[in-house]
Write an enzyme that holds these catalytic residues in place. Structure first.
Site: not given
Ligand code: DX5
Length: 220
Positions: A36, A143, A176
């Site tokens: 990320d 984020g 995601d």
């Molecule tokens: C948001 C990130 C999150 C991360 C996953 O910017 O991209 O979505 O990948 O986080 P969780 O699975 O904890 O929501």
């Protein structure tokens, strides 16, 4: 039905032990790792650059996808591929010349991904699907990890599934954000086949392998 792909977001990982966390993810049976990448401009958080990814590339055989949550992805595109990412995902909202950007990623030899924030319509990618290998439907506002899954995105997931299947395209449909044992089933029924999870893999009952298995079972 296709086997679900479980992608681990490294966002919630212990950054002081990043290498061993990747080894643990590989041992636990995840299919891919999502980096990320955040620039503190496109999203209100700042994470890591290509050198951090490159430092871990030799540790595991897992595929790496770079999720570029950055305001201007074009200048650094080669850096993510050189760092070992086989998939480079850009945000439609950050690419005024998305068709050209996707073409450049392909020229670099990587697979292309386009991510859509919750408010962004599917129409944003309608005219570049011939250049898209992966469509990432965000189910949170990007984020941060640990946010609540937005069930309101299921109509967009279903529409994306209809578009991909309707045109007979070979495009991975990934979700995601807030993907966990209690939300992955709905996302799968809506049509997603690739599931990116952070918190649900790094925290929760049992071992990391248990949590991977639970997600995989929940998606089938
Ligand atoms: C948001 C990130 C999150 C991360 C996953 O910017 O991209 O979505 O990948 O986080 P969780 O699975 O904890 O929501």
């Amino acid at each position: 039905p296709p086997q679900p792909t479980i992608v681990a977001s490294v966002l919630p990982a212990d950054f002081a032990e990043l290498g061993s966390q990747l080894l643990e993810l590989e041992k636990a049976g995840v299919d891919r790792v999502q980096w990320d990448v955040m620039d503190g401009c496109f999203v209100p958080n700042l994470t890591f650059g290509p050198d951090v990814i490159a430092a871990t590339r030799g540790l595991v055989d897992l595929g790496f996808e770079a999720h570029l949550m950055v305001a201007d992805p074009d200048p650094m595109l080669p850096r993510w591929v050189e760092a070992g990412c086989g998939i480079v995902i850009v945000h439609a909202e950050a690419c005024p010349h998305l068709h050209r950007t996707l073409g450049r990623i392909k020229e670099l030899g990587a697979r292309t991904g386009v991510a859509l924030n919750p408010a962004t319509p599917l129409a944003a990618v309608e005219h570049v699907l011939d250049l898209v290998d992966l469509l990432l439907v965000m189910t949170v506002n990007p984020g941060f990890g640990g946010q609540r899954y937005l069930a309101s995105m299921e109509s967009k997931i279903a529409a994306a599934r209809g578009l991909i299947d309707g045109r007979g395209l070979d495009i991975e449909l990934e979700v995601d954000g807030g993907i966990a044992r209690d939300t992955i089933g709905a996302a799968a029924r809506a049509g997603a086949t690739v599931f990116c999870a952070g918190s649900a893999l790094f925290t929760g009952p049992g071992t990391m392998a248990d949590r991977v298995a639970t997600l995989r079972a929940g998606a089938t």
